[in-house]
Scaffold this motif. Sequence first.
Motif, short mmCIF file in Angstrom:
data_model
loop_
_atom_site.label_atom_id
_atom_site.label_comp_id
_atom_site.label_asym_id
_atom_site.label_seq_id
_atom_site.Cartn_x
_atom_site.Cartn_y
_atom_site.Cartn_z
N SER A 1 0.80 -0.91 -0.02
CA SER A 1 0.17 -0.32 0.15
C SER A 1 0.92 1.10 0.26
CB SER A 1 -1.21 -0.37 1.09
OG SER A 1 0.19 0.05 2.24
N PRO A 2 0.69 2.49 -0.56
CA PRO A 2 1.49 3.53 -1.01
C PRO A 2 1.15 4.41 0.85
CG PRO A 2 -1.04 4.05 -1.56
CD PRO A 2 -1.00 2.07 -0.79
N GLN A 3 0.74 4.02 1.52
CA GLN A 3 0.32 3.93 3.03
C GLN A 3 2.25 3.57 3.53
OE1 GLN A 3 -2.29 3.28 1.78
NE2 GLN A 3 -3.38 3.85 2.60
N VAL A 4 2.44 3.06 3.01
CA VAL A 4 3.54 2.41 3.67
C VAL A 4 4.15 3.13 3.17
CG1 VAL A 4 5.85 0.79 3.67
CG2 VAL A 4 3.30 -0.03 3.91
N LYS A 5 4.99 3.95 2.26
CA LYS A 5 6.35 4.77 2.28
C LYS A 5 5.42 6.06 3.27
CE LYS A 5 8.64 3.94 -2.10
NZ LYS A 5 8.23 4.11 -3.23
N GLU A 6 3.99 6.22 3.21
CA GLU A 6 4.21 7.88 4.00
C GLU A 6 4.41 7.56 5.13
OE1 GLU A 6 -0.59 8.21 3.50
OE2 GLU A 6 -0.15 7.98 1.79
N VAL A 7 3.63 6.03 6.07
CA VAL A 7 4.25 6.11 7.45
C VAL A 7 5.97 6.40 7.56
CG1 VAL A 7 4.80 4.42 9.50
CG2 VAL A 7 2.43 5.39 7.82
N ALA A 8 6.39 5.25 6.96
CA ALA A 8 7.64 5.37 6.35
C ALA A 8 8.82 6.64 6.76
CB ALA A 8 8.76 4.55 5.56
N LYS A 9 8.52 7.60 5.54
CA LYS A 9 8.83 9.54 6.08
C LYS A 9 8.16 9.55 6.72
CE LYS A 9 8.26 13.00 2.75
NZ LYS A 9 6.55 13.61 2.37
N LEU A 10 7.47 9.68 7.78
CA LEU A 10 7.48 10.34 8.99
C LEU A 10 7.87 9.60 9.93
CD1 LEU A 10 5.60 11.99 10.81
CD2 LEU A 10 3.96 9.97 11.56
N ILE A 11 8.13 8.17 9.88
CA ILE A 11 9.44 7.86 10.80
C ILE A 11 10.66 8.64 10.44
CG2 ILE A 11 10.56 5.20 11.33
CD1 ILE A 11 7.90 4.10 11.30
N SER A 12 10.86 8.31 9.49
CA SER A 12 12.22 8.95 9.31
C SER A 12 12.60 10.35 9.90
CB SER A 12 12.82 8.64 7.72
OG SER A 12 13.98 9.54 7.13
N GLN A 13 11.98 11.03 9.90
CA GLN A 13 11.67 12.69 10.41
C GLN A 13 11.74 12.20 11.51
OE1 GLN A 13 7.84 14.32 8.64
NE2 GLN A 13 9.01 14.33 6.40
N ARG A 14 11.07 11.74 12.64
CA ARG A 14 11.39 11.65 14.30
C ARG A 14 12.24 10.92 14.24
NH1 ARG A 14 6.82 9.59 17.45
NH2 ARG A 14 5.43 11.53 17.46
N LEU A 15 13.17 10.49 13.81
CA LEU A 15 14.06 9.72 14.15
C LEU A 15 15.33 11.03 13.72
CD1 LEU A 15 14.06 6.23 12.63
CD2 LEU A 15 14.23 6.71 15.64
N GLY A 16 15.19 12.03 12.42
CA GLY A 16 16.40 12.28 11.99
C GLY A 16 17.28 11.57 11.14
N ARG A 17 16.48 10.85 10.43
CA ARG A 17 17.54 9.88 9.65
C ARG A 17 17.09 9.16 8.73
NH1 ARG A 17 17.16 4.86 11.89
NH2 ARG A 17 16.78 4.60 13.66
N LYS A 18 18.09 8.40 7.98
CA LYS A 18 17.81 7.26 7.34
C LYS A 18 17.15 5.69 7.53
CE LYS A 18 19.72 6.98 2.66
NZ LYS A 18 21.44 7.14 2.49
N LEU A 19 16.59 5.09 7.18
CA LEU A 19 16.02 4.47 8.28
C LEU A 19 16.15 3.12 7.49
CD1 LEU A 19 12.34 3.97 7.41
CD2 LEU A 19 13.32 5.23 9.21
N GLN A 20 17.60 2.54 8.60
CA GLN A 20 17.69 0.94 8.15
C GLN A 20 17.28 -0.30 8.66
OE1 GLN A 20 21.24 1.02 8.50
NE2 GLN A 20 21.74 3.26 8.89
N PRO A 21 17.08 -1.02 8.18
CA PRO A 21 16.49 -2.18 8.14
C PRO A 21 16.15 -2.29 9.46
CG PRO A 21 18.67 -2.82 7.12
CD PRO A 21 18.27 -0.83 7.89
N PHE A 22 16.50 -1.87 10.91
CA PHE A 22 15.90 -2.97 11.69
C PHE A 22 14.58 -1.37 12.07
CE2 PHE A 22 19.51 -0.44 12.53
CZ PHE A 22 19.57 1.00 13.29
N ASP A 23 14.65 -0.63 11.85
CA ASP A 23 13.73 0.13 11.99
C ASP A 23 12.13 -0.27 12.12
OD1 ASP A 23 15.03 2.29 12.76
OD2 ASP A 23 15.65 2.75 10.74
#
Length: 415
Positions: free
Chosen positions: A82-104
């Motif tokens: 679903s497109p929602q996956v990318k939306e949520v991933a972007k939000l997580i990346s913003q909250r973490l202040g870094r690019k996502l790593q597999p363990f995220d």
Amino acid sequence: MMSISGILLQIRFFIIIFNNIEINGPSENNVRYQQLLNNFKAIKASDEYYGKNSDYISRKFNTEYEISLQETQRLFNELLSSPQVKEVAKLISQRLGRKLQPFDIWYDGFKSRSLISSDELDRITKTKYPNKAAFTNDLPNILIKMGFTKELAKFICDHVTLDASVGAGHAWESMMKSDNARLRTRIENDGMYYKGYNIGVHEFGHNVEQTISLHYVPNYFLRGVPNTAFTEALAFTFQSRDLELLGVSNPDEYSKYMNTLDIFWGCYEIMGVSMVDMKVWQWMYQHPDATAEQLKNAVISIAKEVWNQYFEPVFNSKDQTILAVYSHMIDAPLYLSAYPIGHLIDFQLESYLEGKNIGTEVERIFKIGRVTPSQWMKLAIGNDLSALPLLNSTTVAVEKIKEFDKQNKKSPKNK
Ligand SMILES: [Zn+2]
């Protein structure tokens, strides 16, 4: 729920943690895969004794879950791609202040954490429930607060016996109407700690289901619920209201949206892992004479295949094996899918109950009995089991949490 244990030790690999220290994980040869293979061979040896559903995959899905493998994969695919996956991933990346790593895939920053300290919560529950009798006597009030009628609250509580267990909590159903369901949770000598209370409320949710579906389902042979996910759904409905029942907090919008995102991201992760589990079992049936070494290679390549299909487009890293990590896959054959199915049912039921009288609805819904999951859902909430309600709510929640984060820089940034 489940433990994330048993890191992939079959290949020599490196975990890169935040401060860039590399840890070398030594191989344990093929012990893990030999175990999986042993399970497969033992189970397969019993296949010939079944007429219909003569392989374990169809027994598990058609007979136990009563949702076919194809339908399960279709449901999971809908959410995973679903497109929602990318939306949520972007939000997580913003909250973490870094690019996502597999363990995220295990990001837990959407969990709402109580603002009240655990010491204070313990003080409140120990004062309110100094002993077993105090909690037993309050059980009808818990139901009345949730909207149950006095009569039904009394009936249910007359059919539940509280045991102050020495272990973790448990709810044991009664198989006959003349016996009581058991509610087990820990009560210490100096009263009930918050943890015991929290578990107690969860288990009580099970007891409510067990009592209604034993006494009010007209046909004894249809007593109960379609599968464990359905009783867990009600237990979580109870548990999530534990602070409200104590009178120390009210449901707020922020926690509601955070909770939606937490469920969504948890489903994304566990559905990926479940896809690996299902594909591994299909591979084993196609290669019944495989060695542990061949099985290992197959699991790793299936894990990469699932990763590249559903996770690589979001994480931008190819060929990750992290989805093969679960030990659960080794010791509980084909159980993993039960978790995301449970989350979807729970979410649909919770969304349906929103704003309604829980007591009236629970009484009506748990009288349905053990029909198929699909039929149960239609009778209970008017819709079939579906990922759509969660997807739609996720889109709304992403926008809301973005706004909250922007407005309130103090909002939990996640650790
Ligand atoms: Zn439970």
